[in-house]
Design an enzyme around this catalytic site. Structure first.
Site, PDB file in Angstrom:
ATOM      1  N   ASP A   7      -5.172  -6.572   4.870  1.00  0.00           N
ATOM      2  CA  ASP A   7      -4.073  -5.803   4.296  1.00  0.00           C
ATOM      3  C   ASP A   7      -3.786  -6.441   2.940  1.00  0.00           C
ATOM      4  O   ASP A   7      -3.040  -7.422   2.852  1.00  0.00           O
ATOM      5  CB  ASP A   7      -2.854  -5.858   5.211  1.00  0.00           C
ATOM      6  CG  ASP A   7      -1.687  -5.037   4.683  1.00  0.00           C
ATOM      7  OD1 ASP A   7      -1.927  -4.076   3.938  1.00  0.00           O
ATOM      8  OD2 ASP A   7      -0.536  -5.365   5.024  1.00  0.00           O
ATOM      9  N   GLU A  67      -7.455  -0.697   4.117  1.00  0.00           N
ATOM     10  CA  GLU A  67      -6.748   0.575   4.125  1.00  0.00           C
ATOM     11  C   GLU A  67      -6.996   1.258   2.790  1.00  0.00           C
ATOM     12  O   GLU A  67      -7.010   0.603   1.745  1.00  0.00           O
ATOM     13  CB  GLU A  67      -5.250   0.339   4.317  1.00  0.00           C
ATOM     14  CG  GLU A  67      -4.449   1.603   4.471  1.00  0.00           C
ATOM     15  CD  GLU A  67      -2.984   1.330   4.732  1.00  0.00           C
ATOM     16  OE1 GLU A  67      -2.145   1.947   4.057  1.00  0.00           O
ATOM     17  OE2 GLU A  67      -2.677   0.483   5.602  1.00  0.00           O
ATOM     18  N   ASP A 141       2.121  -7.916   7.695  1.00  0.00           N
ATOM     19  CA  ASP A 141       0.831  -7.840   6.998  1.00  0.00           C
ATOM     20  C   ASP A 141      -0.296  -8.282   7.931  1.00  0.00           C
ATOM     21  O   ASP A 141      -1.417  -7.773   7.847  1.00  0.00           O
ATOM     22  CB  ASP A 141       0.842  -8.731   5.753  1.00  0.00           C
ATOM     23  CG  ASP A 141       2.039  -8.470   4.863  1.00  0.00           C
ATOM     24  OD1 ASP A 141       1.920  -7.659   3.933  1.00  0.00           O
ATOM     25  OD2 ASP A 141       3.098  -9.061   5.120  1.00  0.00           O
TER      26      ASP A 141
END
Length: 165
Positions: A7, A67, A141
């Protein structure tokens, strides 16, 4: 198979490495990489680069998962900064010959809890349940990174069963 989920962010980058063996998921390592806001951008990016490179060397992941970038129109600068951090991570994948996969946030949430608009808290609890983590990490996170890795394992499993998915 070992999957490294990341992340990315400039201040706090979350990471999580899981193993997938005979359909069972296990936690190998998870944590955060923090940088100091007052440091120059090049120093901060270098810290992310060195830390993730070491993590890759130490854990030997087979794939890395990020992501897909999402930029809110009210905060365009955030997407530029995120792009720089993501660029560092992509460079590591290229240098170390690690396949990189990217998924949108709603796809990750749907794979983890079955709902593309699930809250971060719900994702965090589900990640804890899936990996049997008794004490959830301080930083979301970390659980976001683990969710990326878990979702990738689920998505690849579906693709293996139903080709073309």
């Amino acid at each position: 198979m070992k999957i490294l989920g990341i992340d990315p962010a400039l201040t706090v980058t979350g990471y999580g490495v899981i193993s997938v063996e005979s359909g069972k998921l296990g936690l190998i390592e998870a944590g955060v990489i923090k940088t100091v806001a007052s440091d120059p951008i090049e120093r901060r990016l270098n810290k992310v680069y060195r830390s993730i490179s070491k993590l890759v060397d130490d854990t030997g992941p087979d794939v890395m998962v990020l992501e897909k970038i999402y930029a809110h129109y009210r905060h365009p600068t955030t997407s530029y900064i995120l792009g720089e951090v993501r660029g560092v991570i992509c460079l590591i994948c290229a240098h170390k010959n690690i396949p990189l996969f990217e998924y949108g946030a709603t796809r990750i949430k749907k794979a983890i809890v079955g709902a593309g608009l699930a809250s971060k808290g719900r994702i965090q609890r589900m990640v804890g349940d899936i990996l049997d983590i008794k004490k959830l990490p301080k930083y979301m996170d970390v659980t976001d990174a683990l969710a990326l890795a878990i979702a990738h394992s689920y998505i690849m499993k579906v693709k293996a069963i139903v080709p073309g998915q």
